[in-house]
Design a protein around this motif. Structure first.
Motif, PDB file in Angstrom:
ATOM      1  N   ALA A 197       0.837  -1.209   0.000  1.00  0.00           N
ATOM      2  CA  ALA A 197       0.000   0.000   0.000  1.00  0.00           C
ATOM      3  C   ALA A 197       0.869   1.255   0.000  1.00  0.00           C
ATOM      4  O   ALA A 197       0.568   2.231  -0.700  1.00  0.00           O
ATOM      5  CB  ALA A 197      -0.936   0.000   1.211  1.00  0.00           C
ATOM      6  N   LEU A 198       1.940   1.230   0.781  1.00  0.00           N
ATOM      7  CA  LEU A 198       2.843   2.387   0.817  1.00  0.00           C
ATOM      8  C   LEU A 198       3.549   2.572  -0.522  1.00  0.00           C
ATOM      9  O   LEU A 198       3.696   3.701  -0.996  1.00  0.00           O
ATOM     10  CB  LEU A 198       3.862   2.225   1.951  1.00  0.00           C
ATOM     11  N   ALA A 199       3.974   1.468  -1.129  1.00  0.00           N
ATOM     12  CA  ALA A 199       4.651   1.545  -2.437  1.00  0.00           C
ATOM     13  C   ALA A 199       3.713   2.138  -3.479  1.00  0.00           C
ATOM     14  O   ALA A 199       4.123   2.983  -4.286  1.00  0.00           O
ATOM     15  CB  ALA A 199       5.135   0.155  -2.858  1.00  0.00           C
ATOM     16  N   THR A 200       2.467   1.719  -3.438  1.00  0.00           N
ATOM     17  CA  THR A 200       1.477   2.256  -4.375  1.00  0.00           C
ATOM     18  C   THR A 200       1.259   3.744  -4.127  1.00  0.00           C
ATOM     19  O   THR A 200       1.214   4.539  -5.069  1.00  0.00           O
ATOM     20  CB  THR A 200       0.138   1.492  -4.220  1.00  0.00           C
ATOM     21  N   ALA A 201       1.162   4.130  -2.856  1.00  0.00           N
ATOM     22  CA  ALA A 201       0.904   5.536  -2.508  1.00  0.00           C
ATOM     23  C   ALA A 201       2.024   6.465  -2.960  1.00  0.00           C
ATOM     24  O   ALA A 201       1.758   7.585  -3.397  1.00  0.00           O
ATOM     25  CB  ALA A 201       0.689   5.669  -1.002  1.00  0.00           C
ATOM     26  N   VAL A 202       3.265   6.003  -2.836  1.00  0.00           N
ATOM     27  CA  VAL A 202       4.386   6.887  -3.184  1.00  0.00           C
ATOM     28  C   VAL A 202       4.932   6.630  -4.586  1.00  0.00           C
ATOM     29  O   VAL A 202       5.833   7.327  -5.041  1.00  0.00           O
ATOM     30  CB  VAL A 202       5.538   6.792  -2.144  1.00  0.00           C
ATOM     31  N   GLY A 203       4.396   5.624  -5.293  1.00  0.00           N
ATOM     32  CA  GLY A 203       4.826   5.343  -6.662  1.00  0.00           C
ATOM     33  C   GLY A 203       6.243   4.828  -6.751  1.00  0.00           C
ATOM     34  O   GLY A 203       7.007   5.237  -7.627  1.00  0.00           O
ATOM     35  N   ALA A 204       6.590   3.911  -5.847  1.00  0.00           N
ATOM     36  CA  ALA A 204       7.939   3.349  -5.829  1.00  0.00           C
ATOM     37  C   ALA A 204       7.845   1.834  -5.676  1.00  0.00           C
ATOM     38  O   ALA A 204       6.854   1.313  -5.157  1.00  0.00           O
ATOM     39  CB  ALA A 204       8.741   3.942  -4.676  1.00  0.00           C
ATOM     40  N   PRO A 205       8.889   1.113  -6.101  1.00  0.00           N
ATOM     41  CA  PRO A 205       8.873  -0.343  -5.945  1.00  0.00           C
ATOM     42  C   PRO A 205       8.953  -0.755  -4.465  1.00  0.00           C
ATOM     43  O   PRO A 205       9.528  -0.043  -3.637  1.00  0.00           O
ATOM     44  CB  PRO A 205      10.101  -0.827  -6.714  1.00  0.00           C
ATOM     45  N   VAL A 206       8.375  -1.910  -4.159  1.00  0.00           N
ATOM     46  CA  VAL A 206       8.335  -2.401  -2.783  1.00  0.00           C
ATOM     47  C   VAL A 206       9.742  -2.488  -2.156  1.00  0.00           C
ATOM     48  O   VAL A 206       9.924  -2.061  -1.013  1.00  0.00           O
ATOM     49  CB  VAL A 206       7.590  -3.757  -2.690  1.00  0.00           C
ATOM     50  N   PRO A 207      10.757  -3.011  -2.853  1.00  0.00           N
ATOM     51  CA  PRO A 207      12.092  -3.068  -2.234  1.00  0.00           C
ATOM     52  C   PRO A 207      12.626  -1.677  -1.835  1.00  0.00           C
ATOM     53  O   PRO A 207      13.248  -1.518  -0.787  1.00  0.00           O
ATOM     54  CB  PRO A 207      12.980  -3.706  -3.300  1.00  0.00           C
ATOM     55  N   ALA A 208      12.344  -0.667  -2.669  1.00  0.00           N
ATOM     56  CA  ALA A 208      12.781   0.694  -2.339  1.00  0.00           C
ATOM     57  C   ALA A 208      12.035   1.217  -1.122  1.00  0.00           C
ATOM     58  O   ALA A 208      12.608   1.906  -0.264  1.00  0.00           O
ATOM     59  CB  ALA A 208      12.574   1.627  -3.535  1.00  0.00           C
ATOM     60  N   VAL A 209      10.756   0.878  -1.018  1.00  0.00           N
ATOM     61  CA  VAL A 209       9.952   1.305   0.127  1.00  0.00           C
ATOM     62  C   VAL A 209      10.440   0.605   1.390  1.00  0.00           C
ATOM     63  O   VAL A 209      10.571   1.222   2.440  1.00  0.00           O
ATOM     64  CB  VAL A 209       8.444   1.042  -0.130  1.00  0.00           C
ATOM     65  N   ARG A 210      10.720  -0.700   1.287  1.00  0.00           N
ATOM     66  CA  ARG A 210      11.238  -1.444   2.438  1.00  0.00           C
ATOM     67  C   ARG A 210      12.536  -0.812   2.935  1.00  0.00           C
ATOM     68  O   ARG A 210      12.724  -0.612   4.133  1.00  0.00           O
ATOM     69  CB  ARG A 210      11.466  -2.909   2.074  1.00  0.00           C
ATOM     70  N   GLN A 211      13.420  -0.470   2.023  1.00  0.00           N
ATOM     71  CA  GLN A 211      14.701   0.140   2.383  1.00  0.00           C
ATOM     72  C   GLN A 211      14.475   1.515   3.037  1.00  0.00           C
ATOM     73  O   GLN A 211      15.105   1.851   4.033  1.00  0.00           O
ATOM     74  CB  GLN A 211      15.584   0.276   1.139  1.00  0.00           C
ATOM     75  N   ALA A 212      13.558   2.296   2.493  1.00  0.00           N
ATOM     76  CA  ALA A 212      13.262   3.617   3.053  1.00  0.00           C
ATOM     77  C   ALA A 212      12.621   3.494   4.439  1.00  0.00           C
ATOM     78  O   ALA A 212      12.937   4.276   5.344  1.00  0.00           O
ATOM     79  CB  ALA A 212      12.344   4.396   2.110  1.00  0.00           C
ATOM     80  N   ILE A 213      11.748   2.514   4.631  1.00  0.00           N
ATOM     81  CA  ILE A 213      11.119   2.281   5.937  1.00  0.00           C
ATOM     82  C   ILE A 213      12.192   1.952   6.971  1.00  0.00           C
ATOM     83  O   ILE A 213      12.190   2.477   8.086  1.00  0.00           O
ATOM     84  CB  ILE A 213      10.070   1.132   5.856  1.00  0.00           C
ATOM     85  N   GLU A 214      13.095   1.075   6.605  1.00  0.00           N
ATOM     86  CA  GLU A 214      14.189   0.709   7.518  1.00  0.00           C
ATOM     87  C   GLU A 214      15.051   1.917   7.844  1.00  0.00           C
ATOM     88  O   GLU A 214      15.462   2.105   8.995  1.00  0.00           O
ATOM     89  CB  GLU A 214      15.028  -0.416   6.904  1.00  0.00           C
ATOM     90  N   ALA A 215      15.320   2.759   6.838  1.00  0.00           N
ATOM     91  CA  ALA A 215      16.123   3.967   7.068  1.00  0.00           C
ATOM     92  C   ALA A 215      15.393   4.937   7.997  1.00  0.00           C
ATOM     93  O   ALA A 215      16.004   5.526   8.900  1.00  0.00           O
ATOM     94  CB  ALA A 215      16.455   4.644   5.743  1.00  0.00           C
ATOM     95  N   LEU A 216      14.085   5.110   7.792  1.00  0.00           N
ATOM     96  CA  LEU A 216      13.301   5.991   8.669  1.00  0.00           C
ATOM     97  C   LEU A 216      13.283   5.453  10.100  1.00  0.00           C
ATOM     98  O   LEU A 216      13.451   6.217  11.062  1.00  0.00           O
ATOM     99  CB  LEU A 216      11.871   6.142   8.150  1.00  0.00           C
ATOM    100  N   ALA A 217      13.068   4.147  10.248  1.00  0.00           N
ATOM    101  CA  ALA A 217      13.049   3.545  11.587  1.00  0.00           C
ATOM    102  C   ALA A 217      14.380   3.767  12.290  1.00  0.00           C
ATOM    103  O   ALA A 217      14.414   4.138  13.477  1.00  0.00           O
ATOM    104  CB  ALA A 217      12.720   2.058  11.498  1.00  0.00           C
ATOM    105  N   ASP A 218      15.483   3.558  11.574  1.00  0.00           N
ATOM    106  CA  ASP A 218      16.818   3.789  12.149  1.00  0.00           C
ATOM    107  C   ASP A 218      17.013   5.259  12.506  1.00  0.00           C
ATOM    108  O   ASP A 218      17.582   5.582  13.553  1.00  0.00           O
ATOM    109  CB  ASP A 218      17.913   3.352  11.175  1.00  0.00           C
ATOM    110  N   ASP A 219      16.543   6.161  11.630  1.00  0.00           N
ATOM    111  CA  ASP A 219      16.656   7.599  11.898  1.00  0.00           C
ATOM    112  C   ASP A 219      15.887   7.968  13.164  1.00  0.00           C
ATOM    113  O   ASP A 219      16.413   8.644  14.038  1.00  0.00           O
ATOM    114  CB  ASP A 219      16.125   8.386  10.702  1.00  0.00           C
ATOM    115  N   TYR A 220      14.646   7.485  13.285  1.00  0.00           N
ATOM    116  CA  TYR A 220      13.827   7.797  14.457  1.00  0.00           C
ATOM    117  C   TYR A 220      14.432   7.198  15.731  1.00  0.00           C
ATOM    118  O   TYR A 220      14.268   7.742  16.817  1.00  0.00           O
ATOM    119  CB  TYR A 220      12.397   7.294  14.286  1.00  0.00           C
TER     120      TYR A 220
END
Length: 190
Positions: free
Chosen positions: A25-48
């Motif tokens: 759902a997030l990949a669809t919302a932002v128009g990006a592939p699932v692997p890129a979204v997974r990587q960005a989610i992990e980066a955000l979690a680490d940042d937070y």
């Protein structure tokens, strides 16, 4: 779209959602592939979490109920509870909490079975839990016509867990329950 674009777009979405969102759902919302979204989610979690060199935030990105959502960190629970309680208290009654616990641990279960366990009429409480989206009608028994109830993903979100398997075993909380749980072999009271 760059990695930082995906991350910023995800962060914008995650700040406004009120229920966990799947990677798809997030990949669809932002128009990006699932692997890129997974990587960005992990980066955000680490940042937070402060792992990227910045401060540890008062909120965290958590996977709950099959999706991702921003939550306030547990060390701020008292502050948030006080703030929210002062705004518009909307708590479940003791009767509703007890009924919800019976349904969560014994589902699928009929209204009559819940009433038998609690030894009180639960009609209005079940209506309240249905209206709040915490339980749902699972199926109707073909022989008796009784509706069987179970919990919803909304309950998982409110509890901050991924599945009912994460609920604590109830047997340690009840006197004499160990014998019943041991007979079943799983620690749950029947």
């Amino acid at each position: 779209m760059t990695d930082s674009d995906v991350t910023r777009r995800l962060e914008a979405i995650l700040l406004i959602v009120d229920e966990p969102q799947s990677l798809v759902a997030l990949a669809t919302a932002v128009g990006a592939p699932v692997p890129a979204v997974r990587q960005a989610i992990e980066a955000l979690a680490d940042d937070y979490d402060g792992k990227a060199g910045g401060p540890r935030r008062a909120f965290e990105l958590r996977e709950v109920g099959g999706g991702w959502r921003v939550y306030v960190r547990a060390d701020h629970d008292d502050l948030i509870a006080e703030f929210v309680g002062a705004q518009a208290p909307s708590r479940l009654s003791q009767a509703a909490l007890e009924t919800l616990a019976v349904i969560a641990y014994k589902q699928p279960i009929t209204r009559g079975q819940v009433a038998s366990i609690r030894a009180v009429n639960v009609d209005s409480v079940v209506r309240t839990l249905l209206a709040r989206g915490l339980i749902t009608e699972l199926f109707t028994d073909a022989e008796t016509g009784a509706i069987n109830y179970g919990t919803t993903d909304e309950l998982l979100v409110h509890l901050g867990i991924n599945s009912l398997d994460e609920l604590p075993k109830i047997s340690p909380l009840l006197d004499g329950a160990d014998e019943v749980a041991d007979a079943a072999g799983d620690g749950y009271v029947r």
